[in-house]
Design an enzyme around this catalytic site. Structure first.
Site, PDB file in Angstrom:
ATOM      1  CB  CYS A   1     -28.782  -5.269  -6.913  1.00 57.38           C
ATOM      2  SG  CYS A   1     -29.220  -4.644  -8.536  1.00 57.38           S
TER       3      CYS A   1
ATOM      4  NE  ARG B   1      -8.535  -0.511   0.993  1.00 54.39           N
ATOM      5  CZ  ARG B   1      -8.780   0.323   1.960  1.00 54.39           C
ATOM      6  NH1 ARG B   1      -9.438   1.440   1.735  1.00 54.39           N
ATOM      7  NH2 ARG B   1      -8.384   0.078   3.173  1.00 54.39           N
TER       8      ARG B   1
ATOM      9  NE  ARG C   1      -2.935  -0.225   3.192  1.00 56.68           N
ATOM     10  CZ  ARG C   1      -4.125  -0.837   3.159  1.00 56.68           C
ATOM     11  NH1 ARG C   1      -5.138  -0.238   2.576  1.00 56.68           N
ATOM     12  NH2 ARG C   1      -4.288  -2.000   3.738  1.00 56.68           N
TER      13      ARG C   1
HETATM   14  N1  LLP Z   1       3.395  -9.001   3.480  1.00 56.08           N
HETATM   15  C1  LLP Z   1       2.410  -9.855   3.776  1.00 56.08           C
HETATM   16  C2  LLP Z   1       2.771 -11.204   4.250  1.00 56.08           C
HETATM   17  C3  LLP Z   1       1.064  -9.472   3.633  1.00 56.08           C
HETATM   18  O1  LLP Z   1       0.099 -10.328   3.944  1.00 56.08           O
HETATM   19  C4  LLP Z   1       0.753  -8.181   3.160  1.00 56.08           C
HETATM   20  C5  LLP Z   1      -0.638  -7.746   2.988  1.00 56.08           C
HETATM   21  C6  LLP Z   1       1.823  -7.321   2.843  1.00 56.08           C
HETATM   22  C7  LLP Z   1       3.119  -7.756   3.030  1.00 56.08           C
HETATM   23  C8  LLP Z   1       1.599  -5.928   2.317  1.00 56.08           C
HETATM   24  O2  LLP Z   1       0.942  -5.134   3.248  1.00 56.08           O
HETATM   25  P1  LLP Z   1       0.800  -3.563   2.992  1.00 56.08           P
HETATM   26  O3  LLP Z   1       2.192  -2.960   3.002  1.00 56.08           O
HETATM   27  O4  LLP Z   1       0.152  -3.368   1.685  1.00 56.08           O
HETATM   28  O5  LLP Z   1      -0.033  -3.084   4.116  1.00 56.08           O
HETATM   29  N2  LLP Z   1      -7.120  -5.620   1.025  1.00 56.08           N
HETATM   30  C9  LLP Z   1      -6.758  -4.953   2.256  1.00 56.08           C
HETATM   31  C10 LLP Z   1      -5.309  -5.166   2.625  1.00 56.08           C
HETATM   32  C11 LLP Z   1      -4.893  -6.616   2.723  1.00 56.08           C
HETATM   33  C12 LLP Z   1      -3.449  -6.787   3.064  1.00 56.08           C
HETATM   34  C13 LLP Z   1      -3.034  -8.216   2.944  1.00 56.08           C
HETATM   35  N3  LLP Z   1      -1.667  -8.481   3.214  1.00 56.08           N
HETATM   36  C14 LLP Z   1      -7.142  -3.480   2.138  1.00 56.08           C
HETATM   37  O6  LLP Z   1      -7.633  -3.066   1.106  1.00 56.08           O
HETATM   38  O7  LLP Z   1      -6.979  -2.724   3.101  1.00 56.08           O
END
Ligand code: LLP
Length: 426
Positions: free
Chosen positions: A356, A325, A289
């Site tokens: 819907c 989200r 992210r």
């Molecule tokens: N490493 C692992 C093992 C992970 O499971 C994840 C994210 C990351 C790194 C990366 O995390 P980030 O830096 O992006 O926070 N769909 C959700 C977020 C799911 C994150 C899953 N794992 C949302 O839209 O908030």
């Protein structure tokens, strides 16, 4: 830093007028800024420069191969969670030897493929998985590089659906059991223990949980290095971004809030490096992210306005199938018109999609600049976990994606047609 600004009354991404993109390519369309992605990557690399480190971009956040290509050019490694993601990285010119493979449910096919491609390491999430990786490697006559993921039982203080580091979450091996698990894994004939991994959650808005986790797990990393000569410690991803400027940065405006963020790379590095710098291990981070989130917007057109007795609804052509989200995590995305609101006047509205489902909304009772049928708006901070989570619900084609680089805008994924959706059905 970010690359979205009003210029002569129109919202631009870098030097490109977003209304032109909406008119040329239709809506809903995701638009990404190359400059923002490069800058975010570079800022994190600079903050971590004092130690031997590697950035493993979490492909799941935005896996378009043109985005991956940008990150290959920056020198990034990749954190993948499926054989499909590895395939994408390779297609984008990425080096499998810079890939770590996470996830609780790797299949035989995925493990074989990753072994044959020569990935850097499997981050295994259970003892059963380590044994299975050993079996698959043995069948192929190969040795599998493996790290175990430790679940440090630390509260990331984020939404419960994206919190991963508590004992009740399905991820990793309990802190209490991890040393015994390494001991057993060290006896397997086709496994080479290469590292230790953890990831406590996503969209963290404070450095404190990161510090708590590295403080707790660093002594374990030291011990495993002494016992098994592991070479890396991955502290995962999770750095949060600004979605709601009032909540996450104290600023009023999204535009001004991005530098400060909820966490800057400098604050992150200052917090965690003291516990990592003397380990003599390569430190990996897995940001998703942070790299892509504020580099993307979702453009959508207002189809109708409906004034009810209770509310005013603005019905737009993007839905929860395009950006899930808000529906899934009660996620906030700032909403702005592509034509600047110079009057400063606002009114309370619900911006809703065509799906819907009552949960198909992008905001409720939010004060927004007025916009009418035919006007375009942008949902901000939509570059991560946006397109990748889109679906065909209600038989709607996946949106188009456009990548901007300075004055150049290029379609990096065509809008999906209905024919393409039903093509594989029998
Ligand atoms: N490493 C692992 C093992 C992970 O499971 C994840 C994210 C990351 C790194 C990366 O995390 P980030 O830096 O992006 O926070 N769909 C959700 C977020 C799911 C994150 C899953 N794992 C949302 O839209 O908030």
């Amino acid at each position: 830093m970010h690359s979205f600004h009003y210029n002569d009354g129109y919202l631009h991404c870098e030097s490109v007028n977003l209304e032109t993109i909406a008119q040329q390519h239709g809506t809903p369309t995701y638009v990404y800024s190359s400059e923002t992605i490069r800058n975010n990557y570079q800022n994190l690399a600079t903050a971590l420069a004092a130690i031997d480190h590697g950035i493993e971009y979490a492909v799941k956040a935005n896996s378009n191969i043109s985005i991956l290509r940008l990150l290959v050019e920056m020198g990034s490694g990749f954190d993948i969670v499926s054989g499909g993601e590895l395939y994408r990285v390779i297609k984008a010119g990425g080096d499998p030897a810079k890939c770590t493979f996470a996830g609780v449910g790797k299949t035989r096919e995925e493990i074989s493929y990753a072994l044959q491609q020569g990935i850097y390491c499997f981050n295994a999430e259970s003892e059963a998985e380590v044994e299975f990786i050993n079996t698959v490697a043995k069948d192929l006559g190969l040795t599998a590089p493996v790290a175990l993921r430790v679940n440090p039982n630390v509260d990331a203080k984020t939404h419960k659906y994206i919190s991963t580091g508590k004992a009740e979450n399905k991820f990793g091996i309990d802190f209490e059991h991890i040393e015994a698990a390494y001991q057993r894994a060290s006896e397997l004939s086709h496994v080479n223990l290469r590292g230790l991994q953890m990831h406590i959650g996503s969209q963290l808005t404070s450095v404190t949980p990161f510090i708590e986790a590295v403080k707790k797990v660093s002594p374990l990393a030291q011990k495993l290095k002494d016992l098994y000569e592991i070479e890396f410690f991955s502290i995962g991803g999770g750095i949060g971004i600004v979605y709601d400027p009032c909540l996450e940065s104290g600023s009023q405006q999204w535009w001004d809030s991005q530098e400060k963020g909820p966490i800057t790379p400098q604050q992150y590095a200052q917090g965690v490096l003291p516990y990592l710098k003397d380990l003599g291990l390569k430190i990996l981070v897995e940001p998703g992210r942070y790299i892509a989130g504020n580099a993307g917007v979702l453009l959508t057109e207002c189809l109708y306005e409906k004034k009810g007795t209770a509310k005013t609804f603005k019905i737009v052509d993007a839905g929860m199938n395009d950006l899930i989200r808000p529906a899934l995590y009660e996620g906030h995305h700032e909403i702005v018109p592509l034509r600047e609101n110079t009057s400063g006047q606002t009114l309370p509205v619900d911006v809703v999609g065509p799906i819907c489902e009552t949960g198909d909304f992008f905001c409720q009772n939010r004060e927004l600049a007025d916009f009418q049928q035919g006007d375009y708006i942008a949902l901000l901070s939509a570059g991560a976990y946006g397109f990748v989570m889109a679906s065909n619900y209600n038989t709607r084609g996946l949106p188009a994606e456009v990548l901007v680089d300075n004055a150049n805008a290029r379609v990096i994924r065509k809008r999906q047609s209905v024919e393409e959706i039903i093509d594989s059905e029998l």
